[in-house]
Design a protein around this motif. Sequence first.
Motif, short mmCIF file in Angstrom:
data_model
loop_
_atom_site.label_atom_id
_atom_site.label_comp_id
_atom_site.label_asym_id
_atom_site.label_seq_id
_atom_site.Cartn_x
_atom_site.Cartn_y
_atom_site.Cartn_z
N ILE A 45 7.01 9.97 4.75
CA ILE A 45 6.87 8.66 5.40
C ILE A 45 8.24 8.03 5.62
N ALA A 46 9.08 8.04 4.58
CA ALA A 46 10.41 7.44 4.68
C ALA A 46 11.25 8.10 5.76
N ALA A 47 11.14 9.42 5.86
CA ALA A 47 11.98 10.17 6.80
C ALA A 47 11.51 10.06 8.24
N ASN A 48 10.21 9.79 8.44
CA ASN A 48 9.66 9.91 9.79
C ASN A 48 8.93 8.69 10.34
N SER A 49 8.62 7.70 9.51
CA SER A 49 7.73 6.63 9.97
C SER A 49 8.29 5.87 11.17
N ASP A 96 0.84 -1.19 0.00
CA ASP A 96 0.00 0.00 0.00
C ASP A 96 0.87 1.24 0.00
N THR A 97 0.22 2.39 -0.06
CA THR A 97 0.96 3.65 -0.20
C THR A 97 1.82 3.98 1.01
N ALA A 98 1.56 3.33 2.15
CA ALA A 98 2.38 3.59 3.34
C ALA A 98 3.75 2.91 3.23
N ILE A 99 3.84 1.82 2.48
CA ILE A 99 5.11 1.10 2.36
C ILE A 99 5.64 1.07 0.93
N ALA A 100 4.94 1.74 0.01
CA ALA A 100 5.40 1.75 -1.38
C ALA A 100 6.76 2.44 -1.51
N GLY A 101 6.99 3.48 -0.71
CA GLY A 101 8.27 4.17 -0.76
C GLY A 101 9.41 3.25 -0.34
N VAL A 150 -2.92 13.79 3.53
CA VAL A 150 -1.90 13.28 2.60
C VAL A 150 -0.52 13.36 3.22
N LEU A 151 0.24 12.29 3.08
CA LEU A 151 1.66 12.28 3.41
C LEU A 151 2.43 11.80 2.18
N THR A 152 3.53 12.44 1.87
CA THR A 152 4.33 12.01 0.72
C THR A 152 5.22 10.82 1.09
#
Length: 335
Positions: free
Chosen positions: A319-323, A90-95, A313-315
């Motif tokens: 997400i990558a920098a802060n999750s 999903d878009t939360a882990i696509a990055g 929305v989160l980019t």
Amino acid sequence: MVKFTRLALAVLSGLFAAPVVAEEVPILKIYTYDGFAAEWGPGPALKAGFEAICGGCIVEWIAADSSIGTLRRVQLEGDTTEADIIVGLDTAIAGEARATGLFAEHGLDLAGLNLPQAWTDTQFVPFDYAHFAFVYDEDSVSAPPKSFQELIALPEDFKIAIQDPRSATPGLGLVLWIAAAYGDRAPEIWAGLKPHILTVTREWSESYSLFLEGEADMALSYSSSPAYHIIADKDDTIHAALFSEGHLAQTEVAGILKSSDHQELAKKFLAYLTSVDGQKIIPTTNWMFPVIDLGAGLDPTYATLPQPEKTLVLTDEEIAANSQRWIDEMLAAVQ
């Protein structure tokens, strides 16, 4: 002459008796989560539908316990993975998936999609979506909270069931939802929620079962979840609580592995997944909204489901920098 004739006949007989070597049927191996591949999920119907049009192929689902589990497996296997496609990220882990460098560009024209935000991703193809939301039963909760603040203000015996963000995408979605809505105040919100958290389960199904059994007043799920109860159970008492802060949408995606030997076949499957025939399977098997306008092909129940007025929305970069920090803050606050 007789001997020659018999020999010739023997040779000819052997030739005609020799088995014809059939052309090898391509097998498209797809990693997904167990609910997607289950007999009641969309997997079997998608397999049958695609095999009917692929011109001779076999779709093989290989299931993990979660979509996060499918990504972890591919990360471990790297270029040696047997997977041609992953369905269910999903878009939360696509990055994070993109950062592995293992995924190919899909090359599809996705201009006709119907999503909360325009789709521009060149590696991952969306196939369903819904907003994260807490669901409740109107028979037991007559006045559901309309914000995280209202939820926090309820008596401590009002309980919610949520999922672990390290193992379940809805659990990660809740972490991102709160971060998107409250920013640096997220730890404060988690501290306020702690007295209301009945449990943090490993997977969605566990916490949802606690809700259905009456152990929890609300469970973290999706804005589309009531559709299942209305269509399958003929029960219209289950609703999604809409929060004034807005909601984060989860868009599920599929991606092709660069290491796949079936690149064109994999692209055809993703095109099928986003076609009318593929999309009409999703709403009543995976219980999410389709990513194209199905018109009369979508069960009218979906049109009755209230949707958030605001989509947060989160980019990928955010997400990558802060999750990981957001997850650590959540765990520190609720443990």
